[in-house]
Design a protein around this motif. Sequence first.
Motif, mmCIF file in Angstrom:
data_model
loop_
_atom_site.group_PDB
_atom_site.id
_atom_site.type_symbol
_atom_site.label_atom_id
_atom_site.label_comp_id
_atom_site.label_asym_id
_atom_site.label_seq_id
_atom_site.Cartn_x
_atom_site.Cartn_y
_atom_site.Cartn_z
ATOM 1 N N PRO A 133 4.082 9.360 8.443
ATOM 2 C CA PRO A 133 3.474 8.074 8.833
ATOM 3 C C PRO A 133 2.059 7.879 8.299
ATOM 4 C CG PRO A 133 3.630 9.583 10.713
ATOM 5 C CD PRO A 133 4.438 10.178 9.612
ATOM 6 N N LYS A 134 1.264 8.956 8.274
ATOM 7 C CA LYS A 134 -0.112 8.839 7.787
ATOM 8 C C LYS A 134 -0.126 8.502 6.302
ATOM 9 C CE LYS A 134 -4.493 11.356 7.549
ATOM 10 N NZ LYS A 134 -5.192 12.646 7.853
ATOM 11 N N PHE A 135 0.760 9.126 5.531
ATOM 12 C CA PHE A 135 0.811 8.880 4.086
ATOM 13 C C PHE A 135 1.143 7.422 3.787
ATOM 14 C CE2 PHE A 135 3.853 8.321 0.566
ATOM 15 C CZ PHE A 135 3.003 8.535 -0.510
ATOM 16 N N ILE A 136 2.169 6.884 4.442
ATOM 17 C CA ILE A 136 2.581 5.527 4.116
ATOM 18 C C ILE A 136 1.541 4.520 4.601
ATOM 19 C CG2 ILE A 136 3.982 5.150 6.190
ATOM 20 C CD1 ILE A 136 4.786 4.023 2.588
ATOM 21 N N ARG A 137 0.916 4.762 5.763
ATOM 22 C CA ARG A 137 -0.136 3.854 6.249
ATOM 23 C C ARG A 137 -1.311 3.832 5.287
ATOM 24 N NH1 ARG A 137 0.650 6.166 11.409
ATOM 25 N NH2 ARG A 137 -1.260 7.390 11.101
ATOM 26 N N GLY B 137 9.356 19.735 -11.294
ATOM 27 C CA GLY B 137 7.927 20.028 -11.272
ATOM 28 C C GLY B 137 7.343 19.757 -9.900
ATOM 29 N N GLU B 138 6.538 20.673 -9.421
ATOM 30 C CA GLU B 138 5.921 20.529 -8.111
ATOM 31 C C GLU B 138 4.613 19.764 -8.240
ATOM 32 O OE1 GLU B 138 5.509 24.209 -6.090
ATOM 33 O OE2 GLU B 138 7.633 24.760 -6.278
ATOM 34 N N LYS B 139 4.589 18.580 -7.649
ATOM 35 C CA LYS B 139 3.390 17.755 -7.613
ATOM 36 C C LYS B 139 3.279 17.167 -6.213
ATOM 37 C CE LYS B 139 2.200 18.000 -12.031
ATOM 38 N NZ LYS B 139 2.467 16.887 -12.952
ATOM 39 N N GLN B 140 2.072 17.016 -5.729
ATOM 40 C CA GLN B 140 1.884 16.533 -4.371
ATOM 41 C C GLN B 140 2.466 15.139 -4.190
ATOM 42 O OE1 GLN B 140 -2.147 16.795 -2.956
ATOM 43 N NE2 GLN B 140 -1.686 15.796 -1.019
ATOM 44 N N TYR B 141 2.284 14.268 -5.186
ATOM 45 C CA TYR B 141 2.778 12.909 -5.025
ATOM 46 C C TYR B 141 4.307 12.880 -4.972
ATOM 47 C CZ TYR B 141 4.317 12.124 -9.905
ATOM 48 O OH TYR B 141 4.983 12.160 -11.110
ATOM 49 N N LYS B 142 4.972 13.808 -5.668
ATOM 50 C CA LYS B 142 6.429 13.880 -5.616
ATOM 51 C C LYS B 142 6.892 14.324 -4.225
ATOM 52 C CE LYS B 142 7.061 14.946 -10.541
ATOM 53 N NZ LYS B 142 7.691 15.851 -11.537
ATOM 54 N N ASP B 143 6.211 15.304 -3.660
ATOM 55 C CA ASP B 143 6.568 15.764 -2.320
ATOM 56 C C ASP B 143 6.393 14.647 -1.291
ATOM 57 O OD1 ASP B 143 7.251 18.305 -3.125
ATOM 58 O OD2 ASP B 143 5.272 19.158 -2.738
ATOM 59 N N SER B 144 5.382 13.811 -1.503
ATOM 60 C CA SER B 144 5.123 12.725 -0.560
ATOM 61 C C SER B 144 6.179 11.628 -0.640
ATOM 62 C CB SER B 144 3.737 12.118 -0.819
ATOM 63 O OG SER B 144 2.718 13.084 -0.637
ATOM 64 N N LEU B 145 6.704 11.380 -1.839
ATOM 65 C CA LEU B 145 7.603 10.249 -2.064
ATOM 66 C C LEU B 145 9.088 10.602 -1.959
ATOM 67 C CD1 LEU B 145 5.772 8.768 -5.185
ATOM 68 C CD2 LEU B 145 5.961 7.617 -2.960
ATOM 69 N N LYS B 146 9.454 11.843 -2.186
ATOM 70 C CA LYS B 146 10.863 12.206 -2.341
ATOM 71 C C LYS B 146 11.639 12.120 -1.036
ATOM 72 C CE LYS B 146 10.622 17.203 -1.471
ATOM 73 N NZ LYS B 146 10.838 18.553 -2.032
ATOM 74 N N THR B 147 12.959 11.981 -1.178
ATOM 75 C CA THR B 147 13.860 12.062 -0.026
ATOM 76 C C THR B 147 14.673 13.353 -0.048
ATOM 77 O OG1 THR B 147 15.507 10.772 -1.256
ATOM 78 C CG2 THR B 147 14.046 9.562 0.232
ATOM 79 N N GLN C 116 12.316 5.775 6.352
ATOM 80 C CA GLN C 116 12.394 7.234 6.278
ATOM 81 C C GLN C 116 11.022 7.838 6.011
ATOM 82 O OE1 GLN C 116 15.421 8.631 3.585
ATOM 83 N NE2 GLN C 116 14.927 10.779 3.890
ATOM 84 N N LEU C 117 10.246 7.199 5.114
ATOM 85 C CA LEU C 117 8.886 7.675 4.837
ATOM 86 C C LEU C 117 8.013 7.571 6.088
ATOM 87 C CD1 LEU C 117 7.695 6.440 1.314
ATOM 88 C CD2 LEU C 117 8.399 8.717 2.007
ATOM 89 N N ARG C 118 8.130 6.444 6.800
ATOM 90 C CA ARG C 118 7.316 6.257 8.013
ATOM 91 C C ARG C 118 7.642 7.316 9.060
ATOM 92 N NH1 ARG C 118 8.077 0.371 7.169
ATOM 93 N NH2 ARG C 118 6.019 -0.493 6.605
ATOM 94 N N SER C 119 8.910 7.666 9.143
ATOM 95 C CA SER C 119 9.323 8.662 10.121
ATOM 96 C C SER C 119 8.817 10.051 9.755
ATOM 97 C CB SER C 119 10.852 8.672 10.228
ATOM 98 O OG SER C 119 11.292 9.711 11.070
ATOM 99 N N ARG C 120 8.859 10.370 8.456
ATOM 100 C CA ARG C 120 8.504 11.716 8.015
ATOM 101 C C ARG C 120 7.005 11.884 7.788
ATOM 102 N NH1 ARG C 120 10.706 12.415 2.595
ATOM 103 N NH2 ARG C 120 8.583 12.079 1.854
#
Length: 370
Positions: free
Chosen positions: A157-161, A296-306, A151-155
């Motif tokens: 891809p640059k972040f997970i790579r 709480g709004e944090k960039q890392y949370k937005d990147s990881l959440k589903t 799901q992360l790769r689909s949404r």
Amino acid sequence: MDIRVYRPGELTAADRAIWTAMQTQAHLQGAPQLANPFLSPEFALALGHCRRGVRIAVLREDGEAVGFFPFQRTRFGVGRAIGLGLSDAQGLVHRPGFQWDARELLRACGLAVWEFDHLVEGQKPFEVSARGAFGSPVIDVDRGYEAYLAQLRSRSPKFIRSTLAKERKLGREVGEVSYVHDERDPAVLRTLMGWKSAQYRRTGRSDRFAHPWIIRLLRQLFHTRGDSFAGMLSVLYAGGRPVAAHFGLRSERVLTCWFPAYDTDFAKYSPGLVLHLRMAEGAAAQGVDYLDLGRGEKQYKDSLKTRDLSVSEGWVMRRHPVALGHRARRAPVRALRNTVLSRPELFGPADRLLKRMGSVRAAGKNGKEK
């Protein structure tokens, strides 16, 4: 309905077992939010050892316990959600379909007002008094870690790579990367608290670990172990040394993401993000449904959440002068805070100001030490 209030140590083993059973079965009853470990008897008992005024109201019908309401109160009748400002899930744990009268409950508890800031969904008697609802991001792993990764790769891809590439680079340049999902070495817990304390000061935030009772609470929870509840210390190692760590609480189906931190010497490798991916993998292997990243709004949370859960803040009041006075003091502060957090054009400058203040404090402290 019969409502009786107990000190934490007065709660019977039978009542604790019923409370735990309600949480264990919550996902089957359409109320998975009640399975959060912050709503557990273990958290209430641990906090009761570290703070005054912790009480537990047990609601009974025909002699049978149907609800458990942990709270904190002052001698003036001001009530707060247990662990207000520290816990990420608050409310009344109850059997399916049970409803209650909020003001009747406050009266029985000797409270003029009850304040909350992370009220979970489904608490209708309290929700009518909420002043706002906020997203609380989660990582779903109930279908397994590989499904989450896909799901992360689909949404993104640059972040997970990028994150996985940094993990490999960490292994090449520092040493073999390993992960312990449930570390039992208390020395690593002390290391984590040191990192987190430094992060609070560096970013201009209030240092929670400047309060001895919070340190005592984490130590007690670290040593609390059971099938339905445990304090979890998860650690990412590189070359045999810890580079990132997290302490949170686990119920059978939820892992709360509470105190994450990392060694800033390794910041270029994003060890915190790598750690969260490993935590998701470990949680999935344990049969956990989701990781709760907390409001709480944090960039890392937005990147990881589903997805996001919803939590509310506000207060329930009776007609009482103490309640009116408490609202008059608290409402402007909460309104200002939420306005700043919700508007990027205000949050950015405020965040930068806090960090500058943190840098000044750190420089002043280093100067005195020299």
